[in-house]
Design an enzyme around this catalytic site. Sequence first.
Site, mmCIF file in Angstrom:
data_model
loop_
_atom_site.group_PDB
_atom_site.id
_atom_site.type_symbol
_atom_site.label_atom_id
_atom_site.label_comp_id
_atom_site.label_asym_id
_atom_site.label_seq_id
_atom_site.Cartn_x
_atom_site.Cartn_y
_atom_site.Cartn_z
ATOM 1 N N ASN A 136 -14.801 -1.770 -5.966
ATOM 2 C CA ASN A 136 -15.879 -2.021 -5.015
ATOM 3 C C ASN A 136 -17.115 -1.224 -5.422
ATOM 4 O O ASN A 136 -17.107 -0.532 -6.451
ATOM 5 C CB ASN A 136 -15.434 -1.671 -3.589
ATOM 6 C CG ASN A 136 -14.943 -0.240 -3.488
ATOM 7 O OD1 ASN A 136 -15.705 0.709 -3.645
ATOM 8 N ND2 ASN A 136 -13.646 -0.063 -3.225
ATOM 9 N N ASP A 174 -7.674 -2.265 -0.833
ATOM 10 C CA ASP A 174 -6.577 -2.606 0.079
ATOM 11 C C ASP A 174 -5.396 -3.235 -0.653
ATOM 12 O O ASP A 174 -4.252 -3.115 -0.197
ATOM 13 C CB ASP A 174 -7.071 -3.574 1.154
ATOM 14 C CG ASP A 174 -8.075 -2.910 2.098
ATOM 15 O OD1 ASP A 174 -7.861 -1.740 2.462
ATOM 16 O OD2 ASP A 174 -9.072 -3.559 2.454
ATOM 17 N N LYS A 200 -4.727 -8.731 -22.466
ATOM 18 C CA LYS A 200 -5.897 -9.313 -21.826
ATOM 19 C C LYS A 200 -5.647 -10.781 -21.490
ATOM 20 O O LYS A 200 -5.226 -11.563 -22.352
ATOM 21 C CB LYS A 200 -7.116 -9.193 -22.753
ATOM 22 C CG LYS A 200 -8.384 -9.799 -22.153
ATOM 23 C CD LYS A 200 -9.543 -9.727 -23.140
ATOM 24 C CE LYS A 200 -10.768 -10.448 -22.567
ATOM 25 N NZ LYS A 200 -11.890 -10.430 -23.526
ATOM 26 N N PRO A 253 -0.831 1.417 -0.458
ATOM 27 C CA PRO A 253 -0.476 2.357 0.606
ATOM 28 C C PRO A 253 -1.701 2.726 1.434
ATOM 29 O O PRO A 253 -2.818 2.781 0.917
ATOM 30 C CB PRO A 253 0.064 3.565 -0.152
ATOM 31 C CG PRO A 253 -0.526 3.470 -1.525
ATOM 32 C CD PRO A 253 -0.629 1.992 -1.794
ATOM 33 N N ASP A 254 -1.497 2.967 2.720
ATOM 34 C CA ASP A 254 -2.574 3.365 3.634
ATOM 35 C C ASP A 254 -2.667 4.886 3.609
ATOM 36 O O ASP A 254 -1.872 5.576 4.261
ATOM 37 C CB ASP A 254 -2.276 2.855 5.046
ATOM 38 C CG ASP A 254 -3.462 3.010 5.985
ATOM 39 O OD1 ASP A 254 -4.174 4.032 5.868
ATOM 40 O OD2 ASP A 254 -3.679 2.133 6.824
ATOM 41 N N ILE A 255 -3.610 5.403 2.846
ATOM 42 C CA ILE A 255 -3.692 6.852 2.637
ATOM 43 C C ILE A 255 -4.019 7.579 3.933
ATOM 44 O O ILE A 255 -3.385 8.584 4.279
ATOM 45 C CB ILE A 255 -4.738 7.174 1.547
ATOM 46 C CG1 ILE A 255 -4.315 6.548 0.216
ATOM 47 C CG2 ILE A 255 -4.919 8.690 1.409
ATOM 48 C CD1 ILE A 255 -5.347 6.694 -0.882
ATOM 49 N N LYS A 274 -9.704 1.154 14.358
ATOM 50 C CA LYS A 274 -9.148 1.906 13.227
ATOM 51 C C LYS A 274 -8.661 3.279 13.671
ATOM 52 O O LYS A 274 -7.610 3.752 13.221
ATOM 53 C CB LYS A 274 -10.212 2.047 12.131
ATOM 54 C CG LYS A 274 -9.705 2.674 10.842
ATOM 55 C CD LYS A 274 -10.751 2.589 9.733
ATOM 56 C CE LYS A 274 -10.190 3.114 8.424
ATOM 57 N NZ LYS A 274 -11.153 2.966 7.307
ATOM 58 N N LYS A 308 -4.825 4.254 12.916
ATOM 59 C CA LYS A 308 -4.538 5.212 11.846
ATOM 60 C C LYS A 308 -3.957 6.529 12.350
ATOM 61 O O LYS A 308 -3.252 7.220 11.628
ATOM 62 C CB LYS A 308 -5.816 5.504 11.050
ATOM 63 C CG LYS A 308 -6.503 4.259 10.483
ATOM 64 C CD LYS A 308 -5.731 3.640 9.361
ATOM 65 C CE LYS A 308 -6.517 2.498 8.731
ATOM 66 N NZ LYS A 308 -5.831 1.886 7.592
#
Length: 407
Positions: free
Chosen positions: A212, A280, A290, A307-309, A340, A344
């Site tokens: 990103n 995500d 390649k 994984p959701d850190i 969130k 979380k």
Amino acid sequence: MTSLAGKSVLLIIGGGIAAYKIHELIRLLKTRGARTRIILTKAAEEFVTPLSLAGLSGEKVYTHLFSLTDEVEMGHIQLSRAADLLVVAPATADLIAKMANGLADDLASTALLATDKRVLVAPAMNVRMWRHAATQRNIEVLKRDGVTLVGPNEGEMACGEFGPGRMSEPNEILSSIVELLKPRSQPLAGKKVVITAGPTREPIDPVRFISNHSSGKQGYAIAKAAVDLGAETILISGPVALLVPPGVQMIPVETAQDMLRACEAELPGDIAIFTAAVADWRVTAQATGKLKKSAGAPPSLTLTENPDILATISHHAARPRVVVGFAAETEHVTDHAIAKLKRKGCDLIVANDVSKDSGVFGGDRNTVHLVSDGGIESWPQMSKDEVAQRLMGRLVQTLVLRQKASE
């Protein structure tokens, strides 16, 4: 009088008529007990002499980058780092331009680029040079880099013009030196702060990845603010093009899984701040070679959730006392941040708008909303450095309250 005994100042003198005031500044520093080493630029030698400066300071004056004697006695790298503060006075338009653009073609500019200490600049130039767009751009760069300015003052120039551009008087420069060298409050001394920053990269094949636009600037600014408050600061960073703030321990990572492992390895801690823009999803099976373009349909990628850190650390057995998440949203910013926070299990969400027109991703300014169980607090737009300092101040207060509640 505030004593500067035990403090060392590296004074870099630029080539301007205001250099004649430097003798008085050296005298003032000496009366306060400061040790003053001096770098004299080639242009400055047209206005003041090494002999007079050495006589006043009681120190050798350095002039040449490639002096064998000087490099043997004290290399230019050590010269810039042995000081508690670097002072550039007068700071000419040329010297300011070199600093802003990272040039290093003489002893003065090389020492400034090599230092890990604070820098104070006292600009001095013709009013038209000061007001020129290029100079103003360079000044903004220096401010973003953490350089402190004193002046310039407004008044009559040696050339006969009137306006801003006069170098501040020696007593004004001294006041700024005293302010910068006074002991700073370090309420996080003995505390550990873990910060994630930047993007992650999830490989598709050996040359492509999912990522990103995160620049890492906000996370790096927070790391600087944390170390300035005395914290042991661990910065776990994805790939970015930023310099690591002095005093910060940086752990480079690539993927979300790498970042989670690095975060868990640093537990326990006192404060954890998750500014990183973590991917995500990752490709379930990375290609070993390649992927080639063919005449047929494009390759199909099967994705697996990363994984959701933030959630993992928020519910960890060694959970830090204060856990902060960031929510980068493009719409319904505070609504998504509230959801969130509940999902979380962290203490605070810092939400911001990263839509295309916001200029936040890669920019130097930010507008944030603090979302907690106590409600929403919206801050005005400010620089990312200001956001970092204000956020860390708030987290210090939160940590103190948590400690008192547990006693």
